[in-house]
Design an enzyme around this catalytic site. Structure first.
Site, mmCIF file in Angstrom:
data_model
loop_
_atom_site.group_PDB
_atom_site.id
_atom_site.type_symbol
_atom_site.label_atom_id
_atom_site.label_comp_id
_atom_site.label_asym_id
_atom_site.label_seq_id
_atom_site.Cartn_x
_atom_site.Cartn_y
_atom_site.Cartn_z
ATOM 1 N N SER A 20 0.772 -1.261 -0.198
ATOM 2 C CA SER A 20 0.051 -0.357 -0.141
ATOM 3 C C SER A 20 0.806 1.342 -0.377
ATOM 4 O O SER A 20 0.493 2.142 0.259
ATOM 5 C CB SER A 20 -0.605 -0.325 1.102
ATOM 6 O OG SER A 20 -0.262 0.552 2.660
ATOM 7 N N ASN A 104 -1.721 -2.406 13.117
ATOM 8 C CA ASN A 104 -3.420 -2.380 12.689
ATOM 9 C C ASN A 104 -4.159 -1.424 14.021
ATOM 10 O O ASN A 104 -5.232 -0.188 13.330
ATOM 11 C CB ASN A 104 -4.441 -3.574 13.387
ATOM 12 C CG ASN A 104 -3.947 -5.195 12.615
ATOM 13 O OD1 ASN A 104 -2.731 -4.545 11.033
ATOM 14 N ND2 ASN A 104 -4.280 -6.010 13.342
ATOM 15 N N HIS A 150 -40.561 20.056 -10.955
ATOM 16 C CA HIS A 150 -41.215 19.312 -11.950
ATOM 17 C C HIS A 150 -40.766 19.397 -13.196
ATOM 18 O O HIS A 150 -40.575 19.383 -14.933
ATOM 19 C CB HIS A 150 -42.558 18.541 -12.119
ATOM 20 C CG HIS A 150 -43.744 17.772 -11.103
ATOM 21 N ND1 HIS A 150 -43.420 16.643 -10.827
ATOM 22 C CD2 HIS A 150 -44.068 18.795 -10.207
ATOM 23 C CE1 HIS A 150 -45.049 16.482 -9.749
ATOM 24 N NE2 HIS A 150 -44.941 17.661 -9.460
ATOM 25 N N SER A 271 -15.709 23.772 -27.549
ATOM 26 C CA SER A 271 -15.776 22.833 -28.495
ATOM 27 C C SER A 271 -14.565 22.857 -29.443
ATOM 28 O O SER A 271 -13.898 24.011 -29.623
ATOM 29 C CB SER A 271 -16.672 22.827 -28.970
ATOM 30 O OG SER A 271 -17.064 21.969 -30.448
ATOM 31 N N LYS A 277 -19.124 27.712 -29.181
ATOM 32 C CA LYS A 277 -19.495 26.917 -28.000
ATOM 33 C C LYS A 277 -19.359 27.890 -26.832
ATOM 34 O O LYS A 277 -17.789 27.547 -26.749
ATOM 35 C CB LYS A 277 -19.465 25.544 -28.305
ATOM 36 C CG LYS A 277 -20.048 25.129 -28.814
ATOM 37 C CD LYS A 277 -21.107 24.516 -29.036
ATOM 38 C CE LYS A 277 -21.297 23.134 -27.420
ATOM 39 N NZ LYS A 277 -22.330 22.451 -27.124
ATOM 40 N N ASN A 279 -18.899 25.718 -22.580
ATOM 41 C CA ASN A 279 -19.514 24.551 -22.544
ATOM 42 C C ASN A 279 -19.460 24.806 -20.920
ATOM 43 O O ASN A 279 -18.370 24.660 -20.401
ATOM 44 C CB ASN A 279 -18.762 22.913 -23.073
ATOM 45 C CG ASN A 279 -19.657 22.895 -24.609
ATOM 46 O OD1 ASN A 279 -20.361 23.344 -25.053
ATOM 47 N ND2 ASN A 279 -18.443 22.237 -25.350
ATOM 48 N N GLU A 284 -20.202 20.375 -15.176
ATOM 49 C CA GLU A 284 -20.910 18.592 -15.609
ATOM 50 C C GLU A 284 -19.826 17.561 -14.927
ATOM 51 O O GLU A 284 -20.034 16.890 -14.652
ATOM 52 C CB GLU A 284 -20.190 18.460 -17.183
ATOM 53 C CG GLU A 284 -21.628 19.466 -18.115
ATOM 54 C CD GLU A 284 -21.514 19.647 -19.232
ATOM 55 O OE1 GLU A 284 -22.513 19.534 -20.162
ATOM 56 O OE2 GLU A 284 -20.032 19.599 -19.847
ATOM 57 N N TYR A 311 -8.914 -6.963 12.165
ATOM 58 C CA TYR A 311 -8.199 -6.448 10.962
ATOM 59 C C TYR A 311 -8.257 -7.574 9.994
ATOM 60 O O TYR A 311 -7.822 -9.078 9.916
ATOM 61 C CB TYR A 311 -6.899 -5.422 11.499
ATOM 62 C CG TYR A 311 -5.946 -5.615 10.236
ATOM 63 C CD1 TYR A 311 -6.928 -4.137 9.524
ATOM 64 C CD2 TYR A 311 -5.483 -6.255 9.408
ATOM 65 C CE1 TYR A 311 -6.144 -3.693 8.455
ATOM 66 C CE2 TYR A 311 -5.681 -5.707 8.079
ATOM 67 C CZ TYR A 311 -5.245 -3.896 7.567
ATOM 68 O OH TYR A 311 -4.988 -4.146 6.259
ATOM 69 N N GLN A 316 -7.058 -2.658 3.366
ATOM 70 C CA GLN A 316 -6.189 -1.350 2.882
ATOM 71 C C GLN A 316 -6.922 -1.392 1.698
ATOM 72 O O GLN A 316 -6.799 -0.051 1.722
ATOM 73 C CB GLN A 316 -4.979 -2.921 3.255
ATOM 74 C CG GLN A 316 -3.605 -1.535 2.037
ATOM 75 C CD GLN A 316 -2.386 -2.100 1.907
ATOM 76 O OE1 GLN A 316 -2.028 -2.747 2.974
ATOM 77 N NE2 GLN A 316 -1.921 -2.710 0.721
ATOM 78 N N LYS A 319 -8.449 2.709 1.772
ATOM 79 C CA LYS A 319 -7.660 3.977 1.974
ATOM 80 C C LYS A 319 -7.533 5.255 0.311
ATOM 81 O O LYS A 319 -7.572 6.643 0.559
ATOM 82 C CB LYS A 319 -5.431 4.081 2.352
ATOM 83 C CG LYS A 319 -6.082 3.850 3.442
ATOM 84 C CD LYS A 319 -4.317 3.355 4.283
ATOM 85 C CE LYS A 319 -3.734 2.348 3.542
ATOM 86 N NZ LYS A 319 -2.761 2.485 3.633
HETATM 87 N N1 ARG Z 1 -0.542 -1.961 4.991
HETATM 88 C C1 ARG Z 1 -2.265 -2.011 5.635
HETATM 89 C C2 ARG Z 1 -2.956 -1.092 5.945
HETATM 90 O O1 ARG Z 1 -3.461 -0.779 5.053
HETATM 91 C C3 ARG Z 1 -1.913 -1.768 7.323
HETATM 92 C C4 ARG Z 1 -1.769 -3.013 8.107
HETATM 93 C C5 ARG Z 1 -1.330 -4.271 8.253
HETATM 94 N N2 ARG Z 1 -1.785 -5.425 9.004
HETATM 95 C C6 ARG Z 1 -1.588 -6.508 9.053
HETATM 96 N N3 ARG Z 1 -1.630 -6.847 9.865
HETATM 97 N N4 ARG Z 1 -1.245 -7.341 7.982
HETATM 98 O O2 ARG Z 1 -4.337 -1.488 5.726
#
Ligand code: ARG
Length: 488
Positions: A20, A104, A150, A271, A277, A279, A284, A311, A316, A319
Site C-alpha cells: 500500500s 493494525n 417537475h 468545443s 460553444k 460548454n 458537468e 483486521y 487496506q 484508503k
Molecule cells: N498496510 C496495511 C493497511 O493499509 C496496514 C496494516 C497491515 N496489518 C497487517 N496485519 N497486515 O491496512
C-alpha cells in the site's frame, strides 16, 4: 522485515499487489507523529529508557524532512518507517519502537488523523461556499425568477431565496460532517493487533498528545472497524449530491434557451469543432465526480459488509477511496465558490420569463380565500382563468369581463371581486404579500440573510476551536520530543 516465520520472500508482482506504499504517501506525517507519541508514552511509563526514546524520536524527527525510497520492498509505510528508524537508531533502541502496538492500531490511527484534518479543511471550504451563496443572495433580494417543480414553472420567487436554499443544504452538510468528526476523533492507538497488550502502556496519554477527544476503547473494535470511514464518505456523498444539484441547475440556466445566467469563461470549455460553444464542463464534472464518490462509498461498504471481526487486509483498499473522496470534495467546493462569485445573472431574462407565465395563479386563488371563499373553489376559478388565458394567448391580467364571468360560473363569487383581484396582482405584489416564514417574500430574504450570516460566524469559531485544540496538543507533544532529543 516481518517475514521471519515465512520461508520465502514475495515476488515483485506479489509485493506490488500487496503493497500500500503508494496510497500511504498521504499518511506518512501522521504515522511519524503517532510513532512519536507512542515512543514518548513508552518512555514515560518506564517501558523504554530515555536513551532509547531519544534515539527513536530523533530518527523520526529526521524522517520528517526526508524523501522516502519506496522501492525498498516494504509492504507499507509502517514497515518502511520502522525499518528506517532501526537503520538510524540501531536495533538496540530502534527495535523497541514497535513495542506494544501493531500495524493494525497504527493504520487505524493514521486514517483517523487524516480524516479529521480533511474534515476540518472541508468544513472551512463549506463555510466559504455557504458564505459566497449568502453574499450573492444579498445582491439578489429583488431578482425575480420562476421557481420550479417537475422543472415546470411553479411560483414566482427570488434568486436570493434559491441561493439561500442551497446555503441551508450545505449548512446541513457542514453539521453532519461536524458530528462525524466527534466519532472520528477517538484514538485507536495501543489497541495492538486486536486484543490489547500485557505491557503497561497508557492509551489515554497518547490520545491526549495527539489531540484526540477520547479513545476507541475496545481493542477489537478499535482495530476492526471502518464504520467511521463509511460514515465520512457517506457525508461527503450527500454533500456532493447537493453540489451536483446546483451544478445541474446552472447547466440548464446557462443554456441559450434559458439564459438566466452566464458562467465566467474560466469555468467553461470550448468545443474542438464548434467555435461558438461555451460548454459548462466544470459543472458537468461536479455531477460526474459525485457519481465517483458515491462509488467510493459503495466500495467501502462492500469491503466491510462481509469481513470477519478483526483486521483483514481488505481494509487496506479503503484508503484510496478516502483520499480520492476527500480531494474531489474539497476541489468541488472551492470551484463552486468561485463560480458563484463570478456568475453573471441575467435579471431581465429571469423576470421576463416569470412575468410571461401565469405564476400569479396561486396568488389570485389565495386572495379570494382571504375574502372567505373556500380554497377548493378559488383554485378552480383561478384554474379556469389560466385555461382561458392560455387558449386566448394572453396573460390573466388581459382577460375581459366575460372571461372572468365564465371563471366564476356555478359559484356564488362576484366576478367584480375577481376582476379587482386580478388587476391588483402582479409578480411583485405577490412577492410583497408572501409573508410566511421562510418563503420567497421580500421581507423574509433580509431576515434569512442576517440569520445565516450570524450562523456562519459561529460555525467558523467552532471549527477554529477544534483546529486549535489539535494543533496545541501536538505542539505540546513536540515540546516534549524536542526536550528529549535536545532540539531548541
Ligand atoms: N498496510 C496495511 C493497511 O493499509 C496496514 C496494516 C497491515 N496489518 C497487517 N496485519 N497486515 O491496512
Amino acid at each position: 522485515m516481518y517475514r521471519s516465520r515465512l520461508g520465502t520472500n514475495l515476488s515483485d508482482v506479489t509485493l506490488d499487489y500487496v503493497s500500500s506504499i503508494d496510497d500511504d504517501s498521504q499518511i506518512v506525517f501522521y504515522d511519524i507523529l503517532g510513532s512519536q507519541a507512542h515512543t514518548l508514552m513508552l518512555f514515560q511509563n518506564n517501558i523504554i529508557t530515555k536513551n532509547d526514546a531519544k534515539k527513536i524520536l530523533r530518527s523520526l524527527e529526521e524522517l520528517k524532512d526526508e524523501k522516502f525510497d519506496t522501492s525498498l520492498g516494504a509492504e507499507d509505510i509502517h514497515e518502511l518507517i520502522e525499518g528506517m528508524v532501526i537503520k538510524k537508531a540501531g536495533m538496540a533502541s530502534g527495535g523497541k519502537m514497535h513495542t506494544a502496538r501493531s500495524r493494525n492500531d497504527q493504520v487505524a490511527l493514521d486514517i483517523r488523523m487524516k480524516i479529521r484534518d480533511d474534515i476540518i479543511i472541508t468544513c472551512n471550504c463549506l463555510l466559504d461556499t455557504i458564505e459566497s451563496l449568502v453574499s450573492v443572495a444579498k445582491n439578489h433580494q429583488k431578482t425575480i425568477m420562476p421557481l420550479y417543480t417537475h422543472l415546470q414553472q411553479a411560483q414566482a420567487g427570488l434568486f436570493s431565496h434559491y441561493l439561500l436554499a442551497h446555503a441551508d443544504a450545505l449548512t446541513r452538510d457542514f453539521e453532519r460532517l461536524s458530528d462525524t468528526f466527534v466519532r472520528i476523533n477517538q484514538s485507536p492507538l495501543g489497541a495492538g493487533p486486536v486484543g490489547g497488550t500485557s505491557i503497561p502502556i497508557d492509551r489515554h496519554s497518547t490520545a491526549e498528545m495527539l489531540g484526540f477527544d477520547g479513545l476507541v476503547e475496545n481493542s477489537v473494535d478499535a482495530t476492526s472497524t471502518r464504520d467511521f470511514v463509511a460514515e465520512y464518505i457517506a457525508m461527503l456523498s450527500i454533500m456532493m449530491t447537493n453540489l451536483s444539484k446546483i451544478s445541474e441547475d446552472f447547466v440548464i440556466w446557462s443554456t441559450s434557451e434559458f439564459s438566466f445566467i452566464e458562467l465566467s469563461d474560466e469555468f467553461t470549455s470550448p468545443s474542438s469543432v464548434m467555435p461558438q460553444k461555451k460548454n459548462p464542463d466544470i459543472l458537468e464534472l461536479t455531477r460526474g465526480k459525485t457519481a465517483e464518490i458515491i462509488g467510493d462509498l459503495t466500495a467501502v461498504l462492500a469491503t466491510i459488509k462481509g469481513l470477519a471481526t478483526g483486521y483483514g487486509r481488505d481494509l487496506q483498499q479503503t484508503k484510496s477511496s478516502i483520499w480520492s473522496a476527500s480531494k474531489t470534495s474539497i476541489s468541488a467546493l472551492i470551484i463552486l465558490r468561485s463560480i458563484l462569485l463570478t456568475l453573471k445573472v441575467n435579471e431581465k431574462q429571469m423576470r421576463k420569463t416569470t412575468e410571461s407565465s401565469n405564476l400569479i395563479a396561486l396568488d389570485i386563488a389565495e386572495k379570494l380565500v382571504m375574502r372567505g371563499i373556500p380554497f377548493r373553489v378559488t383554485h378552480k376559478i383561478s384554474g379556469i382563468l389560466v385555461g382561458l388565458a392560455h387558449s386566448s394567448k394572453k396573460p390573466i391580467s388581459k382577460l375581459g369581463p366575460s372571461e372572468v364571468k365564465r371563471s366564476v360560473a356555478g359559484t356564488k363569487v362576484n366576478p367584480a371581486v375577481v376582476s379587482e383581484i386580478i388587476s391588483d396582482t402582479t409578480v411583485a405584489s405577490s412577492l410583497r404579500d408572501r409573508i410566511s416564514f421562510g418563503s420567497s417574500g421580500y421581507s423574509e430574504q433580509k431576515r434569512m440573510i442576517s440569520d445565516r450570516t450570524q450562523k456562519i460566524n459561529q460555525y467558523r469559531a467552532n471549527v477554529s476551536k477544534r483546529e486549535n485544540k489539535i494543533t496545541s496538543s501536538i505542539d505540546t507533544m513536540m515540546q516534549q520530543v524536542n526536550e528529549i532529543i535536545g532540539k531548541a
